[in-house]
Design a protein around this motif. Structure first.
Motif, PDB file in Angstrom:
ATOM      1  N   GLU A 112     -79.473  29.036  78.772  1.00  0.00           N
ATOM      2  CA  GLU A 112     -79.276  30.018  78.360  1.00  0.00           C
ATOM      3  C   GLU A 112     -79.531  30.961  79.453  1.00  0.00           C
ATOM      4  OE1 GLU A 112     -77.206  31.144  76.546  1.00  0.00           O
ATOM      5  OE2 GLU A 112     -76.898  30.290  74.348  1.00  0.00           O
ATOM      6  N   GLN A 117     -75.247  29.174  83.528  1.00  0.00           N
ATOM      7  CA  GLN A 117     -75.355  30.919  82.405  1.00  0.00           C
ATOM      8  C   GLN A 117     -75.406  32.078  83.835  1.00  0.00           C
ATOM      9  OE1 GLN A 117     -74.153  30.793  79.071  1.00  0.00           O
ATOM     10  NE2 GLN A 117     -72.938  29.472  80.242  1.00  0.00           N
ATOM     11  N   ARG A 264     -64.651  28.324  73.556  1.00  0.00           N
ATOM     12  CA  ARG A 264     -65.464  28.618  74.944  1.00  0.00           C
ATOM     13  C   ARG A 264     -66.554  27.429  72.917  1.00  0.00           C
ATOM     14  NH1 ARG A 264     -66.099  30.225  79.836  1.00  0.00           N
ATOM     15  NH2 ARG A 264     -64.728  31.942  80.081  1.00  0.00           N
ATOM     16  N   VAL A 267     -73.091  26.609  74.428  1.00  0.00           N
ATOM     17  CA  VAL A 267     -74.709  26.422  74.961  1.00  0.00           C
ATOM     18  C   VAL A 267     -75.481  25.867  74.128  1.00  0.00           C
ATOM     19  CG1 VAL A 267     -76.037  26.707  76.825  1.00  0.00           C
ATOM     20  CG2 VAL A 267     -73.522  27.837  77.111  1.00  0.00           C
ATOM     21  N   GLY A 284     -72.181  24.761  80.176  1.00  0.00           N
ATOM     22  CA  GLY A 284     -71.184  26.120  80.743  1.00  0.00           C
ATOM     23  C   GLY A 284     -69.611  25.440  80.214  1.00  0.00           C
TER      24      GLY A 284
END
Length: 401
Positions: A112, A117, A264, A267, A284
């Motif tokens: 993260e 990211q 999405r 992560v 990602g």
């Protein structure tokens, strides 16, 4: 560690010495994807316990999501092969090397707070106290930090700036919880009675809306997927509750519902591909297709079926037992239930009669034996004449006149 080093992929796009399981099994929830290969990477140096030095590639893999979408991933650990064209499926930490791993949450924190990211490479370099970073060196440094946390490996980035990034990430990493599945149904299986709504099953997703696809075979039997008020569902959102409405009289069986959509992938989600393959972890994601499936089961009620069979005997119609949960006081049902209990114990309702007959036969047999004992032997009876035909014996010593 020597075996560990031997299992490494030394360069992107090269085939591993042993093939990973490329068939893949579709997971019950989330996305599935095919590995393209290592795309953004630098070099690293691995030192094994026996003193050997291995030069390996370290960086970001790219994956093509089934149904559309792309993923960027890092290797969870150093073991296993990263074979291009291998098929991967999204999985929970509990079914990966991160199960019970004390640093699993720290690995997610690294993902993260580093590349890709964080695309501000100058800011990332400044935070790490490093010189200028490229995408390749940032990816290498991030992968090295993950390997250290996952395996405790003695590995360093070949690029000095990438090595400073790896040290920084390993040092400051905090703990984050496991991310949710990209798309899931909770629970994956529910049970209930015919004539009721079975559920609920809750939708878990980051998408604004997903499509609800009922089982066509179950729909043909009249089974519907509905909300709590009984309205049919074709779409749902995060937190929506689904129910299976099973009409009364439906035969024993199962039904499924599938939800699908694009979102999405969070992560930190792990992708796995068999025992030989290296697990990968999402760094990602683009908008990617995902699916999830849940199943409903309405189990057999043996007592009801026994009652129905008992009622059908001796009549022109068929008596159907009450739905699960309903009680009905009938002699036929009680008799059938008693027969079933006796059958389960190896007996039946005829057992007392059989026992009485057996006792009678034993007594009768005893009487026959006693009679035979009192009867004279057959050979003696053959030589004896009846009393009325026997002549009187003459006195001994006296002549007959």
């Amino acid at each position: 560690m020597a075996l560990l080093a031997a299992a490494l992929v030394s360069a992107p796009g090269t085939a591993a010495a042993a093939e990973a399981d490329g068939t893949g099994v579709r997971s019950a929830e989330g996305a599935s994807a095919v590995l393209d290969g290592l795309k953004t990477y630098g070099q690293a140096v691995l030192r094994t316990q026996d003193g050997a030095v291995q030069h390996i590639s370290a960086g970001l893999y790219e994956m093509r999501v089934d149904g559309g979408g792309m993923l960027q991933t890092y290797g969870v650990g150093l073991t296993g092969f990263a074979q291009p064209e291998a098929h991967y499926t999204e999985t929970a930490w509990s079914r990966s090397p991160l199960d019970g791993h004390g640093d699993a949450g720290r690995i997610r924190w690294v993902l993260e707070h580093s590349y890709p990211q964080l695309n501000d490479l100058s800011g990332l370099a400044k935070a790490a106290g490093a010189g200028p970073l490229t995408a390749e060196s940032a990816a290498a440094g991030t992968q090295v930090a993950i390997w250290r946390l996952a395996d405790g490996a003695q590995v360093e980035a070949a690029d000095p700036e990438a090595e400073k990034l790896a040290d920084y990430l390993q040092r400051v990493a905090g703990q984050l919880p496991e991310p949710p599945a990209s798309l899931g149904l909770d629970p994956g299986e529910v049970t209930g009675a015919v004539g009721t709504r079975i559920g609920p099953v809750t939708v878990r997703t980051g998408a604004q809306s997903v499509t609800v696809v009922p089982d066509t075979a179950a729909a043909a039997m009249g089974v519907r997927v509905v909300d709590a008020d009984g309205r049919p569902l074709t779409t749902a959102g995060n937190g929506s509750k689904l129910y299976f409405e099973v009409p009364a009289g439906t035969a024993d069986g199962t039904a499924s519902v599938t939800v699908q959509g694009a979102m999405r992938v969070p992560v930190g989600r792990v992708f796995a591909s068999g025992e030989q393959a290296r697990p990968l972890i999402v760094a990602g994601s683009s908008e990617s297709a995902a699916t999830a499936t849940a199943t409903a089961v309405w189990p057999t009620d043996r007592a009801v079926r026994a009652s129905a069979g008992q009622g059908a005997q001796g009549s022109t119609g068929t008596t159907v037992g009450p739905p699960v949960g309903e009680t009905r006081a009938t002699t036929g049902r009680a008799g059938a239930a008693a027969e079933e209990r006796l059958a389960a114990s190896g007996s039946s309702a005829a057992t007392p009669l059989i026992a009485s007959l057996a006792v009678g036969l034993v007594v009768l047999g005893g009487m026959v034996v006693l009679m035979l004992r009192k009867r004279p032997p057959e050979e003696n009876l053959e030589h004896q004449e009846p009393e009325e035909h026997r002549e009187p014996e003459e006195p001994r010593g006296e002549p007959r006149a």
